[in-house]
Scaffold this active site. Structure first.
Site, PDB file in Angstrom:
ATOM      1  N   HIS A 222      47.922  17.830   2.908  1.00 18.51           N
ATOM      2  CA  HIS A 222      46.727  18.501   3.450  1.00 18.51           C
ATOM      3  C   HIS A 222      47.128  19.540   4.489  1.00 18.51           C
ATOM      4  O   HIS A 222      48.084  19.338   5.240  1.00 18.51           O
ATOM      5  CB  HIS A 222      45.696  17.505   3.980  1.00 18.51           C
ATOM      6  CG  HIS A 222      46.114  16.649   5.138  1.00 18.51           C
ATOM      7  ND1 HIS A 222      46.016  17.064   6.445  1.00 18.51           N
ATOM      8  CD2 HIS A 222      46.611  15.392   5.188  1.00 18.51           C
ATOM      9  CE1 HIS A 222      46.416  16.084   7.249  1.00 18.51           C
ATOM     10  NE2 HIS A 222      46.805  15.063   6.517  1.00 18.51           N
TER      11      HIS A 222
ATOM     12  N   ASP B 152      45.105  20.883   6.930  1.00 20.35           N
ATOM     13  CA  ASP B 152      44.454  20.806   8.243  1.00 20.35           C
ATOM     14  C   ASP B 152      45.192  19.839   9.166  1.00 20.35           C
ATOM     15  O   ASP B 152      46.015  19.039   8.711  1.00 20.35           O
ATOM     16  CB  ASP B 152      42.994  20.356   8.102  1.00 20.35           C
ATOM     17  CG  ASP B 152      42.857  18.949   7.540  1.00 20.35           C
ATOM     18  OD1 ASP B 152      43.556  18.634   6.563  1.00 20.35           O
ATOM     19  OD2 ASP B 152      42.066  18.155   8.086  1.00 20.35           O
TER      20      ASP B 152
ATOM     21  N   ASP C 249      51.718  15.876  10.808  1.00 18.69           N
ATOM     22  CA  ASP C 249      50.671  15.324   9.941  1.00 18.69           C
ATOM     23  C   ASP C 249      49.713  16.472   9.616  1.00 18.69           C
ATOM     24  O   ASP C 249      48.885  16.811  10.452  1.00 18.69           O
ATOM     25  CB  ASP C 249      49.935  14.183  10.660  1.00 18.69           C
ATOM     26  CG  ASP C 249      48.693  13.705   9.932  1.00 18.69           C
ATOM     27  OD1 ASP C 249      48.551  14.022   8.754  1.00 18.69           O
ATOM     28  OD2 ASP C 249      47.865  13.030  10.574  1.00 18.69           O
TER      29      ASP C 249
ATOM     30  N   GLU D  25      41.216  17.010   5.325  1.00 11.98           N
ATOM     31  CA  GLU D  25      41.479  15.579   5.101  1.00 11.98           C
ATOM     32  C   GLU D  25      41.106  14.780   6.329  1.00 11.98           C
ATOM     33  O   GLU D  25      40.582  13.675   6.258  1.00 11.98           O
ATOM     34  CB  GLU D  25      42.970  15.377   4.765  1.00 11.98           C
ATOM     35  CG  GLU D  25      43.351  13.957   4.386  1.00 11.98           C
ATOM     36  CD  GLU D  25      43.801  13.076   5.551  1.00 11.98           C
ATOM     37  OE1 GLU D  25      43.981  11.872   5.344  1.00 11.98           O
ATOM     38  OE2 GLU D  25      43.961  13.577   6.682  1.00 11.98           O
ATOM     39  N   GLU D  26      41.403  15.345   7.495  1.00 12.64           N
ATOM     40  CA  GLU D  26      41.234  14.596   8.744  1.00 12.64           C
ATOM     41  C   GLU D  26      39.768  14.356   9.102  1.00 12.64           C
ATOM     42  O   GLU D  26      39.469  13.483   9.902  1.00 12.64           O
ATOM     43  CB  GLU D  26      41.920  15.345   9.899  1.00 12.64           C
ATOM     44  CG  GLU D  26      43.417  15.577   9.689  1.00 12.64           C
ATOM     45  CD  GLU D  26      44.242  14.299   9.793  1.00 12.64           C
ATOM     46  OE1 GLU D  26      43.652  13.216   9.948  1.00 12.64           O
ATOM     47  OE2 GLU D  26      45.471  14.410   9.717  1.00 12.64           O
TER      48      GLU D  26
ATOM     49  N   ASP E  92      51.814  12.410   2.685  1.00 14.99           N
ATOM     50  CA  ASP E  92      51.114  12.282   3.971  1.00 14.99           C
ATOM     51  C   ASP E  92      51.420  10.960   4.680  1.00 14.99           C
ATOM     52  O   ASP E  92      50.711  10.575   5.598  1.00 14.99           O
ATOM     53  CB  ASP E  92      49.601  12.420   3.704  1.00 14.99           C
ATOM     54  CG  ASP E  92      48.793  12.601   4.974  1.00 14.99           C
ATOM     55  OD1 ASP E  92      49.370  12.988   5.997  1.00 14.99           O
ATOM     56  OD2 ASP E  92      47.573  12.362   4.928  1.00 14.99           O
TER      57      ASP E  92
ATOM     58  N   HIS F 198      47.705  12.082  15.319  1.00 15.46           N
ATOM     59  CA  HIS F 198      46.388  12.374  15.917  1.00 15.46           C
ATOM     60  C   HIS F 198      46.415  12.332  17.444  1.00 15.46           C
ATOM     61  O   HIS F 198      45.357  12.308  18.071  1.00 15.46           O
ATOM     62  CB  HIS F 198      45.285  11.432  15.394  1.00 15.46           C
ATOM     63  CG  HIS F 198      45.212  11.398  13.894  1.00 15.46           C
ATOM     64  ND1 HIS F 198      44.370  10.580  13.211  1.00 15.46           N
ATOM     65  CD2 HIS F 198      45.885  12.083  12.948  1.00 15.46           C
ATOM     66  CE1 HIS F 198      44.528  10.751  11.903  1.00 15.46           C
ATOM     67  NE2 HIS F 198      45.457  11.662  11.727  1.00 15.46           N
TER      68      HIS F 198
HETATM   69 ZN   LIG Z   1      47.527  13.190   7.374  1.00 18.43          ZN
END
Ligand SMILES: [Zn+2]
Length: 477
Positions: free
Chosen positions: A68, A70, A108, A138-139, A162, A450
């Site tokens: 992904h 983003d 990530d 995705e997030e 991922d 994150h």
């Molecule tokens: Zn991810």
């Protein structure tokens, strides 16, 4: 610099917050065009690329690589950074790449995107036809994966890039859905003999509603309503409630305001002491931390829920499915199905109770939904079902997983574990749309996704890339 880091450096300069992937989409599109790579973009900010099979691989089925574009945009307190404009500033300290705790790093899933770029750039590799799927958002809500048109895919195999641990091969993930129960409330005036008290519980640890649900941390709303049930012989009305703050987090703090018959305050305190002792026995690990407290409080609006409605709501909460519902019979210590009563609040004269359901199998998800529907009916509530996402069912005979295990072993990675996660992954969306796909999810050692403390290992990234190249080389299915 190795193949992945070189590309990671390029994309670190491009802002790519979820639902704002225009810049990274255009960058990837131009990047592919400049190199003569077949590329498409769609209306959902996804990118699709295709690379023909190398000589001798023309008759083997295509394999897809997926990542992904983003990233989660979090910064530490006091850090000045504009995620819509600024490049991510990262540092290399020995083996570790990080922002030194300032902002999220975007490893990530920037590492997955960078690996795909490296593979598409290198024309010396041996492989079947490769398809690359770079998804958006995705997030946030799997926007890209949900809307990606799989009809263009030739692949029979898909490697999602991922994951965050070189010793693990993910091979299943949970699906989920949200169940909101609600009831309109008629507020009633209570007489002068009732006095407002705030009753609140604190000291719980909370956590992720999927990945931490089996850790026995307790749900603050359930404990608080257990206490209200414990004092149900007392004469009180419910004035307000705030249980938990986000459906995807296990509730840590919950509070209610009750209007209590003023002659019963000392009885309330006695009951409170008894109940706190019971809780501290149940929660040995958090002894002394988890506590229910009562405080006298001033409130303006003293109207309350009728006792009849309160009794319905209390009963609904007490019998609601909460925490782990079903354990896996394939993976040890792995949850198959859970339900998190994540939020309880009153808004616009309605009491709202939100449960987040996760399950490895749709049939388990339906089972919990059925329970909740029957409970709302029994206790006179209404409901809404929303936020559905797809599971990725474990496939006992996966050729791709066997190949990944073989290559990992050849490259000296030890103690490789096959794993399922009790959370949603993009793989679920691809499997749902193309059930014949054989899928794994892998990735290099990375930490603290994150969070501004996000980091990854260069050594592991190199190993991961070498494995990926070798997997493609041996993908003669
Ligand atoms: Zn991810």
């Amino acid at each position: 610099m190795n193949e992945i880091l070189n590309n990671f450096d390029k994309i670190s300069k491009i802002p790519r917050k979820s639902h704002s992937e225009e810049k990274i989409r255009d960058y990837m599109y131009d990047w592919a065009k400049e190199r003569g790579i077949y590329v498409e973009k769609d209306d959902y900010r996804n990118i699709f690329m295709r690379k023909s099979a190398s000589k001798g691989y023309e008759n083997y089925p295509a394999i897809a690589l997926q990542a992904h574009t983003d990233m989660v945009c979090e910064k530490a307190d006091g850090v000045v950074h504009n995620f819509a404009e600024d490049a991510i500033k990262y540092y290399i300290d020995g083996d570790i790449v990080s922002t030194r705790g300032t902002t999220t790093l975007g490893g990530d899933n920037g590492l997955g995107v960078s690996a795909i770029m490296a593979i598409f750039e290198d024309n010396t590799l041996e492989h079947p036809e490769i398809e690359a799927i770079l998804t958006s958002s995705e997030e946030e809500d799997f926007y890209g994966a949900e809307n990606f048109d799989v009809s263009k895919l030739n692949c029979k195999y898909l490697i999602n890039l991922d994951h965050c641990n070189e010793n693990e091969i993910l091979c299943a993930s949970a699906g989920g859905v949200v169940f909101t129960a609600y009831k309109n409330i008629d507020f009633v005036d209570v007489g002068e003999m009732y006095v407002p008290y705030e009753i609140k519980i604190s000291g719980l640890k909370g956590g992720h509603s999927g990945e931490d649900i089996h850790r026995g941390r307790g749900n603050s709303s359930i404990l608080l309503f257990r206490f209200l049930n414990y004092i149900s012989d007392l004469d009180f009305y419910l004035n307000s409630v705030k249980g938990g703050s986000y459906r995807l987090a296990i509730p840590r703090d919950s509070k209610v305001v009750v209007m209590l018959n003023k002659d019963q305050y000392s009885t309330l305190l006695e009951k409170l002491n008894e109940f706190n002792i019971l809780i501290s026995e149940e929660f040995q690990k958090y002894k002394g931390k988890i506590k229910i407290e009562v405080d006298s409080i001033e409130i303006e609006d003293k109207k309350c829920m009728s006792k009849e409605i309160f009794s319905n709501i209390l009963d609904y909460i007490l019998v609601s499915p909460v925490d782990v519902q079903i354990m896996s019979n394939v993976f040890e210590n792995m949850v198959d199905c859970s339900c998190n009563l994540g939020e309880i609040y009153i808004e616009d004269s309605k009491i709202i109770l939100i449960s987040d359901i996760r399950a490895s199998f749709n049939s388990q998800k339906e089972f919990i939904l059925e329970k909740l529907k029957k409970l709302t009916k029994a206790f006179g509530l209404e409901y809404e079902v929303w936020g559905d996402y797809f599971n990725w069912k474990f496939k006992s005979d996966s050729k791709l997983r066997e190949l990944v295990k073989k290559v990992y072993a050849e490259k000296g990675i030890e103690n490789v574990k096959e794993l399922s996660v009790h959370a949603g992954l993009e793989c679920g969306f691809f499997i749902n749309k193309k059930p014949e796909l054989d899928v794994v999810s892998i990735g290099p050692n990375s930490w603290n996704f994150h969070s501004p403390k996000e980091a990854f290992s260069i050594k592991s990234t190199n190993t991961f890339y070498n494995c990926l190249v070798e997997i493609l080389k041996q993908a003669k299915f």
